[in-house]
Scaffold this active site. Sequence first.
Site, PDB file in Angstrom:
ATOM      1  N   THR A  28      10.583   9.115 -19.213  1.00 16.28           N
ATOM      2  CA  THR A  28      11.344  10.163 -19.883  1.00 16.28           C
ATOM      3  C   THR A  28      11.341  11.420 -19.022  1.00 16.28           C
ATOM      4  O   THR A  28      10.349  11.719 -18.358  1.00 16.28           O
ATOM      5  CB  THR A  28      10.731  10.462 -21.259  1.00 16.28           C
ATOM      6  OG1 THR A  28      10.908   9.322 -22.110  1.00 16.28           O
ATOM      7  CG2 THR A  28      11.375  11.670 -21.920  1.00 16.28           C
ATOM      8  N   GLY A  29      12.441  12.151 -19.047  1.00 12.66           N
ATOM      9  CA  GLY A  29      12.549  13.395 -18.298  1.00 12.66           C
ATOM     10  C   GLY A  29      13.696  13.346 -17.317  1.00 12.66           C
ATOM     11  O   GLY A  29      14.352  12.314 -17.141  1.00 12.66           O
ATOM     12  N   ASP A  83       8.289   6.549 -13.812  1.00  8.90           N
ATOM     13  CA  ASP A  83       8.324   7.744 -14.650  1.00  8.90           C
ATOM     14  C   ASP A  83       8.138   8.971 -13.777  1.00  8.90           C
ATOM     15  O   ASP A  83       7.683   8.870 -12.633  1.00  8.90           O
ATOM     16  CB  ASP A  83       7.217   7.670 -15.708  1.00  8.90           C
ATOM     17  CG  ASP A  83       7.509   8.498 -16.951  1.00  8.90           C
ATOM     18  OD1 ASP A  83       8.449   9.319 -16.914  1.00  8.90           O
ATOM     19  OD2 ASP A  83       6.797   8.322 -17.962  1.00  8.90           O
ATOM     20  N   GLY A  99       8.266  16.863 -21.568  1.00 12.51           N
ATOM     21  CA  GLY A  99       9.402  16.463 -22.392  1.00 12.51           C
ATOM     22  C   GLY A  99       9.013  16.005 -23.783  1.00 12.51           C
ATOM     23  O   GLY A  99       9.884  15.670 -24.594  1.00 12.51           O
ATOM     24  N   GLU A 105       4.823   7.350 -23.359  1.00 13.79           N
ATOM     25  CA  GLU A 105       4.730   7.197 -21.903  1.00 13.79           C
ATOM     26  C   GLU A 105       3.387   6.595 -21.500  1.00 13.79           C
ATOM     27  O   GLU A 105       3.321   5.724 -20.630  1.00 13.79           O
ATOM     28  CB  GLU A 105       4.917   8.563 -21.228  1.00 13.79           C
ATOM     29  CG  GLU A 105       6.352   9.061 -21.250  1.00 13.79           C
ATOM     30  CD  GLU A 105       6.496  10.455 -20.678  1.00 13.79           C
ATOM     31  OE1 GLU A 105       7.562  10.754 -20.118  1.00 13.79           O
ATOM     32  OE2 GLU A 105       5.551  11.262 -20.793  1.00 13.79           O
TER      33      GLU A 105
END
Length: 232
Positions: A28-29, A83, A99, A105
């Site tokens: 994510t991000g 990631d 985030g 994660e």
Amino acid sequence: MTMDALKRQAAARALEYVEDGMRLGLGTGSTAKHFVELLGERVRDGLKVVGVPTSEATRADAERCGVPLTTLDDLDRLDLTVDGADEIDPDLNLTKGGGGALLREKIVAAASDRMIVIADETKWVAGLGRFPLPIEVIPFGLAATRRAITEVFAKAGVSGELAVRKRPDGHAFVTDGGHWIFDAHLGQIPDASYLAGLLNPIPGVVEHGLFIGLARVAMLAGAEGIRIVERR
């Protein structure tokens, strides 16, 4: 080269490690989003993979890009997770969670045979702590949890402001799991592994953003190209 271009460059390099048939953890991000988009291009060209997203935002990005998805309810192990990170130290310990997806994660990273972290070179630090440390907490009993965290900080030799993360409208930020986040502004953390171990058992703490011993490879994009660092 812009920062966004550097992030995409790191994502493209990580894509070289993806093989047909792999089960992938999708981070994510902003940097991880580039990886998902590039992965989607490979899928459209015939690459066969399946991904487990680490947030609802990543799920939406992957679906938009045509990346097949599953969950860890159907797969008990992943081949590779890619990631981003907010900080990376020379031992490839990470600060993550800017985030707000740190819980998922970490679950996905821990379920993976290998984790590659991708970032621009500004995320490389001599020691963790410059970026505020996210600590995901249950809203119930918040004052007691805050006090316990503060006591742990003193034991670990750190101190600083512990603030509830807010949305732009001023309300508390709520994670995909329905939890809140404390952002701890600590400065330098003398021993990130020790602090992580102290935070883990606190009642009310769901997870924290110290990723210790999970990343195997870091790909750092800078003006002179990609620097690859493997865990010692």
